[in-house]
Design a protein around this motif. Sequence first.
Motif, PDB file in Angstrom:
ATOM      1  N   UNK A 172       0.810  -1.217   0.000  1.00  0.00           N
ATOM      2  CA  UNK A 172       0.000   0.000   0.000  1.00  0.00           C
ATOM      3  C   UNK A 172       0.840   1.263   0.000  1.00  0.00           C
ATOM      4  N   UNK A 173       2.011   1.232   0.681  1.00  0.00           N
ATOM      5  CA  UNK A 173       2.855   2.429   0.750  1.00  0.00           C
ATOM      6  C   UNK A 173       3.550   2.729  -0.571  1.00  0.00           C
ATOM      7  N   UNK A 174       3.574   1.748  -1.470  1.00  0.00           N
ATOM      8  CA  UNK A 174       4.219   1.957  -2.766  1.00  0.00           C
ATOM      9  C   UNK A 174       3.215   2.139  -3.907  1.00  0.00           C
ATOM     10  N   UNK A 175       1.948   1.875  -3.628  1.00  0.00           N
ATOM     11  CA  UNK A 175       0.951   1.857  -4.684  1.00  0.00           C
ATOM     12  C   UNK A 175       0.792   3.216  -5.371  1.00  0.00           C
ATOM     13  N   UNK A 176       0.815   4.304  -4.602  1.00  0.00           N
ATOM     14  CA  UNK A 176       0.630   5.627  -5.189  1.00  0.00           C
ATOM     15  C   UNK A 176       1.749   5.958  -6.176  1.00  0.00           C
ATOM     16  N   UNK A 177       3.005   5.730  -5.768  1.00  0.00           N
ATOM     17  CA  UNK A 177       4.119   6.036  -6.672  1.00  0.00           C
ATOM     18  C   UNK A 177       4.135   5.096  -7.862  1.00  0.00           C
ATOM     19  N   UNK A 178       3.635   3.870  -7.675  1.00  0.00           N
ATOM     20  CA  UNK A 178       3.577   2.918  -8.785  1.00  0.00           C
ATOM     21  C   UNK A 178       2.535   3.356  -9.816  1.00  0.00           C
ATOM     22  N   UNK A 179       1.400   3.851  -9.328  1.00  0.00           N
ATOM     23  CA  UNK A 179       0.332   4.256 -10.233  1.00  0.00           C
ATOM     24  C   UNK A 179       0.585   5.613 -10.872  1.00  0.00           C
ATOM     25  N   UNK A 180       1.083   6.560 -10.097  1.00  0.00           N
ATOM     26  CA  UNK A 180       1.181   7.936 -10.577  1.00  0.00           C
ATOM     27  C   UNK A 180       2.606   8.434 -10.761  1.00  0.00           C
ATOM     28  N   UNK A 181       3.610   7.605 -10.405  1.00  0.00           N
ATOM     29  CA  UNK A 181       4.989   8.013 -10.580  1.00  0.00           C
ATOM     30  C   UNK A 181       5.443   8.980  -9.497  1.00  0.00           C
ATOM     31  N   UNK A 182       6.706   9.373  -9.564  1.00  0.00           N
ATOM     32  CA  UNK A 182       7.238  10.310  -8.569  1.00  0.00           C
ATOM     33  C   UNK A 182       8.322  11.172  -9.192  1.00  0.00           C
ATOM     34  N   UNK A 183       8.563  12.306  -8.553  1.00  0.00           N
ATOM     35  CA  UNK A 183       9.611  13.225  -8.993  1.00  0.00           C
ATOM     36  C   UNK A 183      10.915  12.910  -8.280  1.00  0.00           C
ATOM     37  N   UNK A 184      12.015  13.353  -8.846  1.00  0.00           N
ATOM     38  CA  UNK A 184      13.317  13.157  -8.221  1.00  0.00           C
ATOM     39  C   UNK A 184      13.329  13.796  -6.838  1.00  0.00           C
ATOM     40  N   UNK A 185      13.821  13.045  -5.851  1.00  0.00           N
ATOM     41  CA  UNK A 185      13.896  13.561  -4.491  1.00  0.00           C
ATOM     42  C   UNK A 185      12.600  13.516  -3.726  1.00  0.00           C
ATOM     43  N   UNK A 186      11.576  12.849  -4.266  1.00  0.00           N
ATOM     44  CA  UNK A 186      10.267  12.805  -3.597  1.00  0.00           C
ATOM     45  C   UNK A 186      10.346  12.069  -2.264  1.00  0.00           C
ATOM     46  N   UNK A 187      11.256  11.108  -2.166  1.00  0.00           N
ATOM     47  CA  UNK A 187      11.432  10.361  -0.916  1.00  0.00           C
ATOM     48  C   UNK A 187      12.807   9.717  -0.947  1.00  0.00           C
TER      49      UNK A 187
END
Length: 467
Positions: free
Chosen positions: A221-236
């Motif tokens: 669940x903690x990875x689902x958002x970034x998997x679906x919508x991606x992430x920017x450099x340095x987001x975490x």
Amino acid sequence: MDSLVEIDDDTVLTEYLVDMLHKIFDPLPVPMILIDKDSKVRMINQVFADFLGYPKSYIIGKPVAEIDKNTRFPFVLKTKKSEIAWKHKFGNGRTAIVHRIVVLDEQGEVKYAVGMVLFEDLDQFKDIIEKNKLLENEVHLYKSQLKEMYGAKYSWDTIIGNSPKMSQTKFIAKRAAQSISNVLILGESGTGKELFAHAIHNDSARNHMPFVKVNCAAIPSELLESELFGYEEGAFTGAKKGGKIGKFELANGGSIFLDEIGDMPLKMQAKLLRVLQEREFERVGGNRTVKIDLRVIAATNKDLQRLIAEGKFREDLYYRLNVMTIEIPPLRERVEDIEEITIKLMEKLSNQLGIYVPKISKKALELLKSYSWPGNVRELENVLERAINLTETDTILPIHLPLYITQNKRKIDPNSIDSLQNLLEQTEREAIKSCLEYTNGNKLKTAKILNISRTNLYSKIEKYGLE
């Protein structure tokens, strides 16, 4: 007036024009020759003369057969048919790949023929062929990988079954494919929800665009958002340099298949609802809005209305997804399809396992039809794979099926429960009978399979009246 070089009765070339032809073709690295309708050489460039091993002055005007005893030009001129990329062994022993091209006039009569050597060395030709094959294989591999990653593999032909319930389901699914609405596929585990999702995309106007699959239950669940919508450099911490594109962006223009949607966390359900409503989102850690145009195909084996009542699934998301709903019937409700599915699965498994088993006995098929199949087609496939691995012939028999299937038809009345001894004897009798059928009555082989002595087997055959 220039002297003339005669080509045929109607056409002449001046020495000036012949000289011009030589000036044009001599610098070319491709060996070329011009033959008239009488098979005489009228022009040859220097590289071809060198290849043949004669001076140009010696070749010009000679019948081509005197220059190359293996020539096919007379035959080509007679048949008026050009020969492209032929392997040819010249009179000097050299082998090459050549063109022989016939030029006809308006009446279809031969004017002359042009010859060209494509490859002077067959090793060079083979090397180019091998490199071309390697390139084609690489392109095919990349296309296959892209298709595997972001393409739909299955079509309506992949979905087996013509029972009334399955025919109705296919009809609704095909209508859904032609629409632009979101699709919700419901069905028990193993009924083929993913097959329907693939087929719907392949039959839609988006079939040339990506088909991206996401298993909502398989991603933490903690990875689902970034998997679906991606992430920017340095987001975490640990975010990839340059960021990462999400599944929704990958599917832009096509379809995204959200499998096991019933297992999506409530927090993500809210974000998904906004995406479906607004057709836009932001990457994790970003503030840039990403616009998308795609169709959502969702699937689940859960009872979403029950989850709504329990507060585990958003009602507004359910109605946003529940536009075109397809309910796939379980295998027990379409017994008419079991035989066809079984045969198709046996073909598939035989190819995969390298064990050719094309037939199944009538009794074994009846046992498969009488079973309830809680795991549906997926369970049937597992049972058939086990059976194919066990059989030593080209036919699946009852003995190759699990006991929970072969004993499934016999139901015990609680009011008249038999003694344990009688139940054991019934089971033993059925086992011996099935094994004898499998070995075609070979008692030695039957005793070996059952791991009992031949004397003991004869005794039991007599006891149970199996002769």
